[in-house]
Design an enzyme around this catalytic site. Structure first.
Site, PDB file in Angstrom:
ATOM      1  N   LYS A  35       0.838  -1.202   0.000  1.00 15.14           N
ATOM      2  CA  LYS A  35       0.000   0.000   0.000  1.00 15.14           C
ATOM      3  C   LYS A  35       0.876   1.255   0.000  1.00 15.14           C
ATOM      4  CE  LYS A  35      -4.052  -0.492   2.417  1.00 15.14           C
ATOM      5  NZ  LYS A  35      -4.767  -0.532   3.700  1.00 15.14           N
ATOM      6  N   GLU A 155     -18.081   6.418   2.031  1.00 16.94           N
ATOM      7  CA  GLU A 155     -17.253   6.145   0.857  1.00 16.94           C
ATOM      8  C   GLU A 155     -17.950   6.762  -0.358  1.00 16.94           C
ATOM      9  OE1 GLU A 155     -16.129   2.050   0.341  1.00 16.94           O
ATOM     10  OE2 GLU A 155     -15.538   1.902   2.433  1.00 16.94           O
ATOM     11  N   CYS A 260     -19.224  -0.956   7.145  1.00 19.13           N
ATOM     12  CA  CYS A 260     -19.554  -0.236   8.386  1.00 19.13           C
ATOM     13  C   CYS A 260     -20.907  -0.608   8.983  1.00 19.13           C
ATOM     14  CB  CYS A 260     -19.503   1.259   8.132  1.00 19.13           C
ATOM     15  SG  CYS A 260     -17.945   1.766   7.400  1.00 19.13           S
ATOM     16  N   ARG A 327     -16.799  -5.052   0.101  1.00 18.64           N
ATOM     17  CA  ARG A 327     -17.033  -5.662   1.424  1.00 18.64           C
ATOM     18  C   ARG A 327     -18.520  -5.673   1.782  1.00 18.64           C
ATOM     19  NH1 ARG A 327     -12.783  -2.335   4.921  1.00 18.64           N
ATOM     20  NH2 ARG A 327     -13.332  -0.781   3.346  1.00 18.64           N
TER      21      ARG A 327
END
Ligand code: UGA
Length: 426
Positions: A35, A155, A260, A327
């Site tokens: 990353k 997001e 989340c 996700r």
């Protein structure tokens, strides 16, 4: 101000970039070499609108740096902002391994005053426990302050949310860090909410739980509207005009996903049960969400009773538009379910080429429907709303278009000879 942001995921990277843009000197660190490697080459490893440009600008102007030397950076900077992940464990509780690792590093290296800001979403009591760890490890009280400062970034619109937040929450044990915190966020014209460490943690969970509740309420109302042949959008309008309710988070679909809302609901339930507090409402919210896919598949079954060997195209695989994040994506859950039922699945997503066994992923949305019996719109990307339906019709074998986000003009679809199927949509 000099800040070390620990964690270069969606939250850490966006926060680090924005803080640098506010004029601070920011070092963003992560233990994942790949990353950091990508970031030091100027490449953002995730998709977040506007982030790449803002990151490059701030790197160029010398305010934003990246490093995988986590320990050295933590030691060097007076403000440490922790934004590492707290994923779900099997039992629904939050995995605090990463945050504990960072705390351990701070405790073992601290030799001058540090403000330690926890941005990661953590269960009630975590920040108090972190404070206690410092005390138990013999760190003098005047060497540190712990601040719980949860994030409320969505997001896809994370930069907007950071520049124009509706609130900034600070949980502290004393008012000692207030001056630093106000200076850190001096650009934002928004109310600051000061509370206890645990108060801040619970504000975060309460916000996500309430948003999830609104979505499940909308989905349940939509099922009722569908049964009574009422257009849900009229009902939503009725709700929206009442200022006590508002229109946000009443969009219906396959349910809420992402890293989340589902995780935080489970974690909040876990924390409540630890205190022997029942969670009937949270359970109901999760139950509605968990049955949305089944509900939509039943709807599809009303026009395609036998799905075995059928070819189904799914448009949109991310958990919502404007992100490349998969996700807990309801679209993926839907695809897995379709495969289990014996379907052949084709997918198209504007951001993601899905790599999943038994799935054919396409880079062109019109090619993805060639020979399909049905098309399901699983995520409401803008380009699906402007789709050329005659192109779709000419390529499909069947004619069913299931709009699982109620985002398409059904009349337009029907006018092209396709069978439009919405839920709670007339
Ligand atoms: C959510 C919260 O909105 C942020 O405030 C919070 O900071 C973040 O979680 C977090 O805890 O880090 P996010 O997961 O990025 O942000 O996404 P949302 O835009 O809230 O959407 C969550 C899910 O709800 C998506 O699957 C979306 O499709 C679904 N949704 C949203 C609906 O089904 N209907 C709606 O009306 C709105």
């Amino acid at each position: 101000m000099r800040i070390c942001v620990v964690g270069a995921g969606y939250v850490g990277l966006t926060t680090a970039t924005a803080l640098a843009d506010f004029g601070h000197d920011v070092q963003c660190v992560d233990m994942e070499y790949a990353k950091i490697d990508s970031l030091t080459q100027g490449k953002v490893p995730i998709y977040e609108p506007g982030l790449q440009k803002l990151m490059n600008k701030n790197c160029k102007e010398g305010r934003l740096h990246f490093s995988s030397q986590v320990e050295e950076s933590i030691k060097d900077y007076p403000i440490i902002l922790i934004a590492v992940g707290t994923p779900s464990k099997e039992d629904g509780s939050s995995n605090l391994t990463f945050i504990n690792q960072v705390v351990k590093i701070i405790v073992s290296t601290i030799n001058e005053y540090k403000t330690i800001i926890i941005k990661s979403t953590v269960p009630p009591g975590t920040n108090e426990r972190i404070h206690k760890t410092f005390v138990e490890m013999g760190i003098a009280n005047d060497l540190f302050d712990i601040v719980a400062n949860p994030e409320f970034l969505r997001e896809g619109t994370a930069l907007w949310d950071i520049y124009y937040p509706n609130k900034i929450v600070f949980g502290t044990k004393t008012n000692r860090p207030f001056k630093i915190l106000k200076k850190l966020y001096k650009r934002q014209k928004t109310p600051f909410i000061f509370t206890s460490l645990t108060g801040a943690e619970l504000i975060k969970y309460a916000c996500n739980a309430f948003l999830a509740t609104k979505i499940s309420f909308a989905n349940e109302m939509n099922r009722i509207c569908d049964a009574y042949e009422v257009d849900y959008s009229d009902v939503a309008k009725g709700l929206a005009t009442d200022p006590r309710i508002g229109r946000d988070y009443l969009n219906v679909g396959l349910g809420f996903g992402g890293s989340c809302l589902p995780k935080d609901l489970r974690s909040l339930k876990h924390s409540a049960l630890k205190q022997k507090i029942g969670t009937k409402l949270l359970d109901a919210v999760m139950q509605v969400n968990d049955t949305q896919i089944e509900f939509y598949l039943n709807k599809l079954g009303t026009v395609l009773p036998d799905l075995v060997d059928k070819q189904i195209t799914v448009w949109g695989v991310t958990y919502k538009p404007g992100t490349d994040d998969l996700r807990s994506s309801p679209a993926i859950a839907l695809i897995e379910q379709l495969i289990q039922m014996g379907c052949r699945v084709h997918t198209y997503d504007p951001m993601v080429q899905l790599v999943l066994s038994d799935v054919s992923s396409y880079v062109n949305q019109y090619e993805s429907v060639i020979g399909s019996d049905a098309l399901i719109i699983a995520t409401e990307w803008e380009q699906f709303k402007k789709c050329n339906w005659s192109e779709v019709k000419s390529r499909m074998k069947g004619s069913v278009v299931l709009d699982a986000r109620n985002c398409i003009d059904g009349k337009n679809v029907s006018e092209h000879g396709l069978h439009y199927l919405g839920v709670g949509k007339r």
